[in-house]
Design a protein around this motif. Structure first.
Motif, short mmCIF file in Angstrom:
data_model
loop_
_atom_site.label_atom_id
_atom_site.label_comp_id
_atom_site.label_asym_id
_atom_site.label_seq_id
_atom_site.Cartn_x
_atom_site.Cartn_y
_atom_site.Cartn_z
N HIS A 198 0.64 -1.51 -0.07
CA HIS A 198 0.57 0.29 -0.17
C HIS A 198 0.72 1.51 0.04
CE1 HIS A 198 -3.05 2.67 2.03
NE2 HIS A 198 -3.07 2.96 1.10
N ILE A 199 0.48 1.98 -1.15
CA ILE A 199 1.64 3.53 -0.62
C ILE A 199 0.79 4.32 -1.57
CG2 ILE A 199 2.40 5.06 -2.37
CD1 ILE A 199 4.35 1.86 -3.72
N PRO A 200 -0.11 5.07 0.27
CA PRO A 200 -1.13 6.03 0.37
C PRO A 200 -0.48 7.24 -0.54
CG PRO A 200 -0.48 5.55 2.42
CD PRO A 200 0.89 4.69 1.30
N PHE A 201 -1.41 8.08 -1.53
CA PHE A 201 -1.61 9.21 -2.18
C PHE A 201 -2.28 10.10 -0.91
CE2 PHE A 201 -3.35 12.17 -5.40
CZ PHE A 201 -1.49 12.44 -6.19
N HIS A 202 -1.85 11.08 -1.03
CA HIS A 202 -2.04 12.31 -0.44
C HIS A 202 -3.89 13.17 -0.30
CE1 HIS A 202 -1.98 15.22 -3.39
NE2 HIS A 202 -0.81 15.09 -4.00
N THR A 203 -3.81 12.85 -1.80
CA THR A 203 -5.93 12.61 -1.68
C THR A 203 -6.24 11.65 -2.15
OG1 THR A 203 -5.41 14.58 -2.91
CG2 THR A 203 -7.80 14.01 -2.85
N VAL A 216 -6.07 -2.80 9.38
CA VAL A 216 -5.79 -3.34 8.02
C VAL A 216 -4.57 -3.59 8.48
CG1 VAL A 216 -6.08 -3.80 5.84
CG2 VAL A 216 -7.93 -2.46 7.04
N ASN A 217 -4.08 -4.72 8.09
CA ASN A 217 -2.52 -5.37 7.87
C ASN A 217 -2.45 -6.55 7.78
OD1 ASN A 217 -3.82 -7.69 9.69
ND2 ASN A 217 -3.58 -6.76 12.10
N GLY A 218 -1.15 -7.70 7.57
CA GLY A 218 -1.02 -8.62 6.36
C GLY A 218 -0.48 -7.81 4.94
N HIS A 219 0.00 -6.78 4.93
CA HIS A 219 0.55 -6.28 4.58
C HIS A 219 1.86 -5.16 4.23
CE1 HIS A 219 -2.16 -3.08 5.17
NE2 HIS A 219 -1.40 -1.72 4.72
N LEU A 220 2.56 -4.52 3.04
CA LEU A 220 3.71 -4.36 3.65
C LEU A 220 3.26 -2.52 2.87
CD1 LEU A 220 6.46 -3.32 4.18
CD2 LEU A 220 6.56 -3.97 1.94
N LYS A 221 3.14 -1.05 3.59
CA LYS A 221 2.76 -0.09 3.94
C LYS A 221 4.22 0.88 3.57
CE LYS A 221 0.52 3.90 5.42
NZ LYS A 221 -0.89 4.95 6.72
N LEU A 222 4.35 1.77 2.26
CA LEU A 222 5.21 2.54 2.04
C LEU A 222 5.07 3.77 1.56
CD1 LEU A 222 7.36 0.29 -0.07
CD2 LEU A 222 7.50 0.36 2.63
N ASN A 223 5.85 4.60 2.28
CA ASN A 223 5.69 6.47 1.43
C ASN A 223 6.04 5.99 0.37
OD1 ASN A 223 5.41 7.65 4.77
ND2 ASN A 223 7.24 6.67 4.89
N SER A 224 6.64 6.10 -0.77
CA SER A 224 6.81 6.22 -1.92
C SER A 224 7.21 4.59 -2.75
CB SER A 224 7.91 6.86 -2.09
OG SER A 224 8.96 7.08 -1.87
N THR A 226 8.95 4.40 -5.03
CA THR A 226 10.90 3.92 -4.76
C THR A 226 10.97 3.01 -3.82
OG1 THR A 226 11.61 6.63 -3.74
CG2 THR A 226 11.75 5.95 -6.09
N GLU A 227 10.06 2.51 -2.22
CA GLU A 227 10.73 2.88 -2.18
C GLU A 227 10.65 0.71 -1.91
OE1 GLU A 227 9.74 3.39 2.98
OE2 GLU A 227 8.91 5.34 1.86
N VAL A 228 9.90 1.02 -2.49
CA VAL A 228 9.71 -1.24 -3.23
C VAL A 228 11.06 -1.79 -3.40
CG1 VAL A 228 7.42 -0.25 -3.76
CG2 VAL A 228 8.74 -0.71 -5.11
N LEU A 229 11.58 -0.94 -4.55
CA LEU A 229 12.89 -1.56 -4.32
C LEU A 229 14.22 -2.05 -2.87
CD1 LEU A 229 14.48 1.39 -6.92
CD2 LEU A 229 12.60 -0.99 -7.28
N LYS A 230 14.43 -1.62 -2.13
CA LYS A 230 14.48 -2.29 -1.12
C LYS A 230 14.30 -3.60 -0.92
CE LYS A 230 14.75 2.86 1.42
NZ LYS A 230 13.88 3.08 2.56
N TYR A 231 12.56 -3.56 -1.29
CA TYR A 231 12.29 -5.71 -0.52
C TYR A 231 12.43 -5.86 -1.99
CZ TYR A 231 10.65 -2.38 2.81
OH TYR A 231 10.13 -1.79 4.16
N LEU A 232 11.84 -5.59 -2.89
CA LEU A 232 12.17 -6.17 -4.44
C LEU A 232 13.31 -6.57 -5.29
CD1 LEU A 232 8.36 -4.94 -4.95
CD2 LEU A 232 8.82 -7.31 -3.97
N ASP A 233 13.99 -5.44 -5.41
CA ASP A 233 14.94 -5.37 -6.47
C ASP A 233 16.61 -5.94 -5.96
OD1 ASP A 233 16.61 -5.15 -8.50
OD2 ASP A 233 17.23 -2.57 -7.43
N ASN A 234 16.41 -7.46 -5.41
CA ASN A 234 17.75 -8.02 -4.56
C ASN A 234 17.37 -9.48 -5.39
OD1 ASN A 234 15.82 -9.32 -3.19
ND2 ASN A 234 15.26 -7.16 -1.62
#
Length: 234
Positions: A198-203, A216-224, A226-234
């Motif tokens: 989940h990557i919330p948008f300001h609106t 709500v849990n069971g998922h990853l919540k990020l601010n942007s 680009t942060e998904v690369l920390k978890y997927l690009d490895n």
């Protein structure tokens, strides 16, 4: 809670407010619509009536700008007791045309992330809305080259996702959905056994809001994105 993404092979991306700006333009148009109708009702009443009309029309018109414009016209007629001028109707139609022709504003970091992930995962777009409008935005965005498949759904509920994944031959334990809406992009995905970020948008549109969202849990919540690369690009 740490979430394991090692089995993920396919990543689905929501489009509006995940890949490009969308809801901001709806809110701006709502403000202009309220100005056009200010001689008949208060802004709060106008906003409430428009939202109610949109909800009543979802099953008939679906999502997207065209549906929104039809709901604005219907609301204008109701709020004015059918006294709204032809000139104002034309202005409402022009508001919709302006939204449709608006340049596509790809969100920061999107192309960087897609460029990295496409080398390891199969990427698809899973969005809802008007088919023609979503195809137009994807083409104008310049990022269509990164996607293996694009699907515009009538809605994003559990059965919509289940049927699509089955049609595409995707196993739920190999699928990850990334989006800005808990209601449409996260909860249905978790309920069918897939993973979600989940990557919330300001609106956020009121229709997409979820009560007790923090629970709500069971998922990853990020601010942007680009942060998904920390978890997927490895």
């Amino acid at each position: 809670m740490e979430i394991d993404f090692k089995n993920i092979k396919i990543i689905g991306f929501d489009a509006d407010d995940t890949l490009w700006v969308n809801e901001t333009y709806f809110r701006e148009t709502e403000e202009r619509f309220a100005e056009l109708l200010e001689g008949y009702e208060t802004k709060n009443k106008i906003d409430q009536e428009l939202f109610k009309t949109e909800m009543d029309n979802l099953d008939t018109y679906g999502y997207g700008i065209k549906s929104f414009v039809l709901s604005m016209i219907e609301s204008a007629l109701d709020l004015s007791n059918n006294k709204i001028s032809q000139e104002t109707i034309v202005e409402i139609l022009n508001l919709g045309k302006k939204m449709i022709s608006h340049p596509v504003e790809v969100l920061d970091g999107v192309e960087q992330v897609l460029g990295k992930l496409v080398n390891k995962y199969r990427l698809i777009v899973l969005t809802k809305g008007d088919l023609l409008d979503q195809e137009r935005k994807l083409e104008k965005s310049g990022i269509s080259k990164y996607f293996h498949h694009v699907e515009v759904l009538s809605d994003k509920k559990e059965n919509n996702y289940k049927n699509l994944l089955e049609h595409l031959g995707i196993q739920t334990d190999e699928f990850l959905m990334i989006g800005n809406s808990l209601k449409s992009d996260i909860l249905p995905i978790l309920n069918i056994g897939a993973k979600a970020i989940h990557i919330p948008f300001h609106t956020t549109w009121v229709h997409e809001m979820v009560e007790d969202a923090e629970e709500v849990n069971g998922h990853l919540k990020l601010n942007s994105l680009t942060e998904v690369l920390k978890y997927l690009d490895n």
